[in-house]
Design a protein around this motif. Structure first.
Motif, mmCIF file in Angstrom:
data_model
loop_
_atom_site.group_PDB
_atom_site.id
_atom_site.type_symbol
_atom_site.label_atom_id
_atom_site.label_comp_id
_atom_site.label_asym_id
_atom_site.label_seq_id
_atom_site.Cartn_x
_atom_site.Cartn_y
_atom_site.Cartn_z
ATOM 1 N N THR A 197 15.415 4.941 -29.001
ATOM 2 C CA THR A 197 15.253 3.499 -29.267
ATOM 3 C C THR A 197 15.200 3.225 -30.764
ATOM 4 N N GLN A 198 14.537 4.112 -31.495
ATOM 5 C CA GLN A 198 14.451 3.938 -32.959
ATOM 6 C C GLN A 198 15.858 3.940 -33.573
ATOM 7 N N THR A 199 16.681 4.903 -33.133
ATOM 8 C CA THR A 199 18.049 5.019 -33.673
ATOM 9 C C THR A 199 18.884 3.790 -33.305
ATOM 10 N N ASP A 211 25.157 10.066 -33.628
ATOM 11 C CA ASP A 211 26.476 9.824 -33.065
ATOM 12 C C ASP A 211 26.433 9.843 -31.539
ATOM 13 N N LEU A 212 25.770 10.863 -31.052
ATOM 14 C CA LEU A 212 25.652 11.045 -29.609
ATOM 15 C C LEU A 212 24.875 9.879 -28.988
ATOM 16 N N ILE A 213 23.780 9.499 -29.624
ATOM 17 C CA ILE A 213 22.943 8.399 -29.094
ATOM 18 C C ILE A 213 23.765 7.102 -29.036
ATOM 19 N N LEU A 214 24.485 6.821 -30.118
ATOM 20 C CA LEU A 214 25.243 5.555 -30.155
ATOM 21 C C LEU A 214 26.374 5.570 -29.133
ATOM 22 N N GLN A 215 27.004 6.721 -28.975
ATOM 23 C CA GLN A 215 28.094 6.792 -27.991
ATOM 24 C C GLN A 215 27.546 6.633 -26.578
ATOM 25 N N THR A 269 36.194 1.848 -25.929
ATOM 26 C CA THR A 269 35.460 2.677 -24.960
ATOM 27 C C THR A 269 35.702 4.176 -25.198
ATOM 28 N N TRP A 270 36.611 4.495 -26.101
ATOM 29 C CA TRP A 270 36.956 5.908 -26.323
ATOM 30 C C TRP A 270 36.045 6.592 -27.333
ATOM 31 N N GLY A 271 35.483 5.841 -28.250
ATOM 32 C CA GLY A 271 34.655 6.462 -29.289
ATOM 33 C C GLY A 271 33.753 5.427 -29.919
ATOM 34 N N ALA A 272 32.705 5.927 -30.584
ATOM 35 C CA ALA A 272 31.742 5.029 -31.229
ATOM 36 C C ALA A 272 32.323 4.494 -32.538
#
Ligand code: PRP
Ligand code: ORO
Length: 484
Positions: free
Chosen positions: A462-464, A294-298, A179-182
Motif C-alpha cells: 500500500t505504501q508503494t 515494478d512488480l507491485i505496480l504491475q 495491459t502488457w506492462g507497467a
C-alpha cells in the motif's frame, strides 16, 4: 540504473525532453563527410558525423535513438558502426533502439541480444504480434519497450482509423498495450502531425511516456499545439525528436538550444496552468524505491490488488482484496513473481515443494521447474473415487517439504496443508508466501512450529502504491485505519 531512472535523471540534468536520432543514413549525411579526407570512405564519414552529433548534443538531450534499419542496411560494417556509436554515448543518457521489431519467432533472441549484449536501454516494437511478442522484452529488469501505436504515413489511415474515426484501431492498440506492462517498462510511440491524435492518446494513457514522431512533417501543427496535447500535467511524459535537418548543420547545438528552450517554456506554462496529482511521470518523485516496486505496480495494474470493501474468507471486511490467481494469465509478470519467490527458496533446505490448492498450484509448479525440486500438493478435498489420496505426487516419508502459498491472512490454509503433509510422514519447517497480511499471522505460525517467509507485506504494497499515485489518500488512510 533502469531506463526510467536514467531518463528522468537526463531530463532533469539537461533540462530537456529532446531525443536525437543517430541514423547513418548516407542520403542525409552532410557533404563535408563525403569529400576531401573522407572521399571513398562512407563508413568513416558516417562514424565521424554521428560522433560529432553526440559530442555536440550530450548536454542537450534526454535520450538517443539509433534506428536499427539504417545500420543493418550497411551490412556487417553497419552493425560494427552501431557498436561504435553506442560506445560513444555517455553512460548517463539512455539509448532507445528504434527497431520496430515485430516478429514473434525472433523476439526472445533479439531481446536477449540487445538487452544483455549491448548498451540498449529500451526498444521500439510493433504491436501486431501482441503480448506474446512483447513479453520476452519485459523480462529484463530496468529495460523498457515503446509500442508503436500509430504512424503519420498517409496510407496508414486506412488501418489506423479502422473501423471508424470515433473508435479507431490505434486507440485500441493503446488500451491493449497498457495491459502488457507497467508505465515503468512500457511506453508508447506515436507518429503524428495531429495534436488531436496525441490528445486522444494522452487522455486514455495519462500515465504513459510518449515518444512523439513525425511532428516536423510539412503541413503539421505548431510545436506549441503538439506540446499542449502531449505533455502531461507535470509538463513531462513526452519525448520530442530533434528535426533531422538540425543534425546536418555544422553546429547542431546552436540550432537545438532554442528548441529546447521553446519546449521548456511550454512545460512551465503547462505546470502553471494547474497540475493535478492525477497525472504523473513514473519514478520521478520516489526518494526511496521499494526493490519490488515494478512488480507491485504491475500487479496493481493487472487488477490483482483491489481496493474497496471486500468480505474475506473469515467473514471480516477489509478495505482491500488480493487476487493473485490472475497472475498466471500474464507470463511476464508471473515470471517476475516466481523470481521473487525463488530468491527466498534458494536459501532454504528442502526435498520437495508443496503448493496449497488451488491458487498456489501454478506457483509451486513454476518453482519446481525453475529450481529443479520435485513438487507435491495436499488436496483440498479428498475424492471418493480413484486413489483417494490426500497428497498428490510422489514422496518418501521423512523428507522435508517447503510449503508455498500466495497470501497469509489467518494462516489457516497453510497450517491445514502442512498438517496433511505431516500425516504423510513429511517434515514441514518453512512456509513461503508472496504476501504477508501481517497482524501477527507469522507469530501464530511460529507458535505452531513453522517459520514463515514472505516476499512482501501488505503495508509495503500500500505504501508503494500510494507513493506511485496509484491509490488515493482516502484509500491509503482506510488501509491504515484497518490495521490500527
Ligand atoms: O491464511 P488464510 O486465512 O487461510 O487465507 C489465505 C488463503 O486464502 C486463499 O485461498 P482460498 O481459500 O480463497 O482458496 P483458492 O486458492 O482455492 O482460491 C489464499 O490462496 C490462501 O490460500
Ligand atoms: O481468504 C481470504 O480472506 C483472502 C484470500 C485471498 O486470496 N486474498 C485476500 O485478500 N483474502
Amino acid at each position: 540504473m533502469s531506463f526510467f531512472e536514467k531518463l528522468n535523471h537526463a531530463i532533469a540534468h539537461n533540462q530537456s525532453l529532446l531525443v536525437v536520432g543517430l541514423d547513418p543514413n548516407p542520403e542525409m549525411m552532410p557533404k563535408r563527410y563525403s569529400t576531401g579526407e573522407y572521399s571513398g570512405d562512407l563508413m568513416d564519414g558516417l562514424k565521424d558525423w554521428l560522433h560529432v552529433i553526440i559530442q555536440q548534443t550530450a548536454d542537450l538531450v534526454c535520450a538517443y535513438k539509433p534506428t536499427y534499419g539504417f545500420y543493418k542496411a550497411l551490412g556487417a560494417p553497419g552493425l560494427n558502426l552501431l557498436e561504435q556509436t553506442l560506445a560513444a554515448i555517455p553512460d548517463s543518457i539512455p539509448i532507445i533502439l528504434d527497431a520496430k521489431h515485430g516478429d514473434l519467432n525472433t523476439s526472445t533472441v533479439f531481446a536477449e541480444t540487445i538487452f544483455t549484449r549491448s548498451r540498449v536501454d529500451a526498444v521500439t516494437l510493433s504491436p501486431y504480434s501482441g503480448q506474446d511478442h512483447v513479453a520476452p522484452f519485459l523480462i529484463y529488469p530496468g529495460k523498457a519497450v515503446f509500442i508503436l501505436c500509430c504512424t503519420s504515413n498517409p496510407a496508414a489511415v486506412a488501418i489506423q482509423q479502422y473501423p471508424q474515426p470515433q473508435t479507431p484501431l490505434y486507440l485500441q492498440v493503446v488500451k491493449e498495450a497498457k495491459t502488457w506492462g507497467a508505465p515503468e517498462d512500457l511506453a508508447l510511440e506515436v507518429g503524428t502531425t495531429s495534436p488531436d491524435v496525441l490528445a486522444k492518446i494522452r487522455a486514455i494513457a495519462p500515465e504513459r511516456l510518449i515518444l512523439a514522431r513525425s511532428i516536423w512533417a510539412e503541413g503539421g501543427a505548431e510545436l506549441t499545439q503538439i506540446l499542449a496535447a502531449g505533455l502531461n500535467a507535470n509538463g513531462e511524459g513526452l519525448l520530442i525528436p530533434v528535426p533531422q535537418d538540425m543534425l546536418a548543420t555544422e553546429e547542431p547545438a546552436a540550432a537545438i538550444q532554442p528548441l529546447r528552450e521553446e519546449i521548456n517554456q511550454a512545460r512551465r506554462q503547462k505546470i502553471q496552468q494547474g497540475s493535478t496529482c492525477e497525472l504523473w511521470m513514473p519514478d520521478v518523485c520516489f526518494l526511496e524505491q521499494h526493490p519490488h516496486q515494478d512488480l507491485i505496480l504491475q500487479l496493481y495494474d493487472m487488477g490483482c490488488i483491489l481496493f474497496g470493501e471486500f468480505v474475506q474468507a473469515s467473514g471480516a471486511v477489509f478495505p482491500y482484496y488480493i487476487d493473485l490467481r490472475k497472475v498466471i494469465s500474464n507470463p511476464q509478470l508471473f515470471h517476475l513473481m516466481l523470481s521473487a519467490y525463488a530468491e527466498i527458496l534458494q536459501d532454504l533446505t528442502f526435498d520437495r515443494i508443496a503448493g496449497i490448492p488451488y491458487g498456489s498450484l501454478p506457483t509451486a509448479t513454476g518453482l519446481s521447474l525453475r529450481l529443479h525440486h520435485p513438487m507435491i500438493f495436499p488436496r483440498k478435498e479428498v475424492k471418493a473415487h480413484g486413489t483417494r489420496r490426500v497428497i498428490e505426487g510422489h514422496f518418501e516419508p521423512g523428507e522435508t517439504v517447503v510449503v508455498v502459498d500466495d497470501i497469509l491472512i489467518s494462516g489457516k490454509s497453510v497450517m491445514e496443508g502442512a498438517a496433511k503433509l505431516e500425516t504423510g510422514g513429511l517434515n514441514v519447517q518453512d512456509i513461503v508466501v508472496f504476501i504477508d497480511h501481517e497482524g501477527g499471522v507469522k507469530d501464530r505460525l511460529r507458535d505452531n512450529g513453522y517459520q514463515a517467509h514472505s516476499v512482501l507485506t501488505i503495508s509495503e504494497i500500500t505504501q508503494t502504491l500510494y507513493q506511485a499515485g496509484r491509490i488515493t489518500q482516502e484509500q491509503f488512510q482506510a488501509f491504515n485505519h484497518s490495521v490500527e
